[in-house]
Design a protein around this motif. Sequence first.
Motif, short mmCIF file in Angstrom:
data_model
loop_
_atom_site.label_atom_id
_atom_site.label_comp_id
_atom_site.label_asym_id
_atom_site.label_seq_id
_atom_site.Cartn_x
_atom_site.Cartn_y
_atom_site.Cartn_z
N ALA A 197 16.75 66.09 0.53
CA ALA A 197 18.08 66.22 1.13
C ALA A 197 18.01 66.07 2.65
O ALA A 197 18.90 65.48 3.28
CB ALA A 197 18.70 67.56 0.76
N ALA A 198 16.94 66.59 3.26
CA ALA A 198 16.82 66.57 4.72
C ALA A 198 16.65 65.16 5.27
O ALA A 198 17.20 64.82 6.32
CB ALA A 198 15.65 67.45 5.15
N VAL A 199 15.90 64.31 4.58
CA VAL A 199 15.65 62.96 5.10
C VAL A 199 16.80 62.01 4.79
O VAL A 199 16.90 60.95 5.42
CB VAL A 199 14.34 62.37 4.52
CG1 VAL A 199 13.14 63.21 4.92
CG2 VAL A 199 14.42 62.22 3.00
N SER A 200 17.68 62.38 3.87
CA SER A 200 18.77 61.50 3.48
C SER A 200 19.67 61.16 4.67
O SER A 200 20.14 62.05 5.39
CB SER A 200 19.60 62.16 2.38
OG SER A 200 20.70 61.34 2.02
N GLY A 201 19.89 59.88 4.90
CA GLY A 201 20.77 59.45 5.98
C GLY A 201 20.11 59.36 7.34
O GLY A 201 20.78 59.04 8.32
N CYS A 202 18.80 59.63 7.42
CA CYS A 202 18.10 59.57 8.71
C CYS A 202 17.43 58.21 8.89
O CYS A 202 17.10 57.51 7.93
CB CYS A 202 17.05 60.67 8.79
SG CYS A 202 17.73 62.34 8.94
#
Length: 329
Positions: A60-65
Amino acid sequence: MKSLVTGATGFLGSAVMHSLLKAGHDVRLLARANSDRRNIENLPVEIAEGDLRDHQSLEAAVSGCDYLFHVAADYRLWVPDPQTMYAINVHGTKALIIAAANAGLKRIVYTSSVAALGLTSDGAPADETTPSNLESINGHYKRSKYIAEQTVKELTDQHQLPLVIVNPSAPIGPRDIRPTPTGRIVLDVMHNRMPAYVDTGLNVAHVDDIAYGHLLACEQGKTGERYILGGDNMTLLEILETLDDILDQRKHRAALPLSLMFPVAWLMEKIALITHKEPRATLDSLRMARKLMYFTSDKAIRELGYQFRPARLAFEDAVKWYQDNGYSP
């Protein structure tokens, strides 16, 4: 462009966060729910709650980065349960890199450590090519960072990842809230707790210089390469005398043979098992001190344009920050 930073609640990670904000990045931070958040208060950042041991939170944390700066690590020279350190530094790192690979990030900067590198037998500064192996490395922190770096290299080769490795030396400067082992040296001098020293040396650099080196590695680094981000090589005595001069104090310190310190460190570790407080001296730290931990940043200077200020300025900033934040009398 959005960058995910791990470890921003800590010392080096917070410096990397500030460097990215200055460069105009949108910054997302991975932070544990119960973490000390003084270093990220009132800053224009997005917080993704998670843990390196919670692999779903990493996806979830890396999503969209677009970019990942993986700075977080369990940095202690003594732990009552070493498996916790390996779970964070090795297995957590592997899970995060795989999550970043699956998310298709444009660039990954992995923060290793000079602890993962080899040392020369004659005390000359080591570089990125100095041979090292697991059997020659003392201490769970250094061993975990070595294994983690080897794991990251394997993942980079297997998945053709756009990944660069940086190997910081000992950071010194502001925002070392815990503090780290190197920060404790500064505090020990400020509190008159260093009446003696052992004959060793290390490479020290301003934490903000190391942090900017991360940004340079992201922009200029070659995929699959590693770069030492360091500063000045100093003996422990030179460090102590520099701090004395900054504090305008004159101290006479005795030189202690390392052999005399091992029984003391052994006793301190036994007491720590009861008190659950990290001992002031550890057997692993003494084993490390047998060699001069000197390094050169020539490759980073040449290929990245990395620069570092004199170590004295780092110590001055550290002393001022500790004084301003109530860590010293």
